[in-house]
Design a protein around this motif. Structure first.
Motif, short mmCIF file in Angstrom:
data_model
loop_
_atom_site.label_atom_id
_atom_site.label_comp_id
_atom_site.label_asym_id
_atom_site.label_seq_id
_atom_site.Cartn_x
_atom_site.Cartn_y
_atom_site.Cartn_z
N THR A 1 -7.35 -3.20 -5.41
CA THR A 1 -6.63 -3.88 -4.34
C THR A 1 -5.30 -3.19 -4.09
OG1 THR A 1 -7.61 -5.99 -5.00
CG2 THR A 1 -5.66 -6.08 -3.58
N ILE A 2 -5.02 -2.91 -2.83
CA ILE A 2 -3.74 -2.32 -2.46
C ILE A 2 -2.78 -3.44 -2.08
CG2 ILE A 2 -2.57 -0.89 -0.73
CD1 ILE A 2 -4.94 1.02 -0.90
N LEU A 3 -1.59 -3.38 -2.69
CA LEU A 3 -0.56 -4.39 -2.47
C LEU A 3 0.50 -3.91 -1.48
CD1 LEU A 3 0.03 -5.45 -6.18
CD2 LEU A 3 -1.41 -6.59 -4.45
N HIS B 1 1.96 6.98 -0.33
CA HIS B 1 1.71 6.31 -1.61
C HIS B 1 1.21 4.90 -1.36
CE1 HIS B 1 4.86 9.31 -2.12
NE2 HIS B 1 4.30 9.55 -3.30
N VAL B 2 0.40 4.42 -2.29
CA VAL B 2 -0.05 3.03 -2.25
C VAL B 2 0.30 2.36 -3.57
CG1 VAL B 2 -1.87 3.34 -0.53
CG2 VAL B 2 -2.38 3.75 -2.94
N ALA C 1 -9.98 0.44 0.46
CA ALA C 1 -9.00 -0.55 0.04
C ALA C 1 -7.80 -0.58 0.99
CB ALA C 1 -8.53 -0.28 -1.39
N LEU C 2 -7.43 0.57 1.52
CA LEU C 2 -6.31 0.63 2.45
C LEU C 2 -6.66 -0.05 3.77
CD1 LEU C 2 -3.44 1.57 2.90
CD2 LEU C 2 -4.35 3.79 3.62
N LEU C 3 -7.86 0.17 4.25
CA LEU C 3 -8.32 -0.51 5.46
C LEU C 3 -8.36 -2.02 5.23
CD1 LEU C 3 -9.31 -0.50 8.36
CD2 LEU C 3 -11.63 0.00 7.48
N ALA C 4 -8.84 -2.46 4.08
CA ALA C 4 -8.86 -3.89 3.76
C ALA C 4 -7.44 -4.45 3.74
CB ALA C 4 -9.55 -4.12 2.42
N PHE C 5 -6.50 -3.73 3.13
CA PHE C 5 -5.10 -4.14 3.09
C PHE C 5 -4.57 -4.34 4.51
CE2 PHE C 5 -0.80 -2.47 3.71
CZ PHE C 5 -0.04 -3.36 2.97
N PRO D 1 1.11 -3.40 -11.55
CA PRO D 1 0.75 -2.57 -10.40
C PRO D 1 1.23 -1.14 -10.58
CG PRO D 1 1.61 -4.66 -9.66
CD PRO D 1 1.84 -4.60 -11.15
N GLU D 2 0.49 -0.20 -9.99
CA GLU D 2 0.79 1.22 -10.15
C GLU D 2 0.94 1.90 -8.79
OE1 GLU D 2 -1.33 5.21 -12.06
OE2 GLU D 2 -2.37 3.30 -12.13
#
Length: 171
Positions: A69-71, A60-61, A14-18, A2-3
């Motif tokens: 995918t955002i973790l 940051h994400v 992706a942030l909204l999905a997270f 992950p980065e």
């Protein structure tokens, strides 16, 4: 691997999905964002980027290996006089692997080097043991001050930053 990435406009979907996928999980440890957050997400995302552009906040994400995918989220908020508040949240699927600790350590390093901050504050609800663990592992110390976070008792932490060594010690 992950980065950690600085928040950008193209992270929005992706942030909204997270946030949607982890809403119930996160609400167990922190106050729920409420329906308006999701309804107004595009405007909210633009506002975050504007704050970042003027330097009052640094968002940051943590992006998964698939690069879509955002973790997790790791934010430095309310930057003033060399200080900021660290806040973070992780996807349920990403907990228990040390990723939050690694990402928080990286953000502390950025705070000292890229953003020239001298100290960070953080707080966690008393029953949020995972956040307390992450904060102590990256070098935060308890101030002894109990705070109220949206009506819930929390503990306040602080970390003094020293020219790039912040969070890098793995304490």
């Amino acid at each position: 691997m992950p980065e950690l990435q600085r928040l950008r406009a193209d992270h929005a979907p992706a942030l909204l999905a997270f946030e949607r996928e982890n809403r119930a999980w996160l609400a167990r440890a922190i106050t729920d964002r409420g329906d308006a957050y999701f309804a107004d997400f595009p405007a909210r995302h633009r506002a975050l980027l504007s704050c970042q552009d003027v330097g009052t906040d640094h968002f940051h994400v943590l992006v998964a290996d698939d690069r879509t995918t955002i973790l997790g989220r790791f934010n430095l908020m309310d930057v003033t006089d060399g200080q900021a508040e660290l806040g973070f949240r992780m996807a349920e699927s990403a907990t228990g692997h040390g990723l939050a600790t690694e990402a928080a350590r990286a953000v502390c390093h950025l705070a000292a080097t890229d953003y020239a901050l001298t100290s960070l504050r953080a707080q966690a609800n008393l029953d949020n043991l995972a956040s307390h663990t992450v904060l102590t592992r990256v070098g935060f110390t308890v101030t002894g001050e109990t705070v109220l976070r949206n009506g819930t008792a929390g503990r306040r932490y602080v970390q003094e930053l020293t020219g790039g060594a912040a969070g890098a010690t793995g304490r």
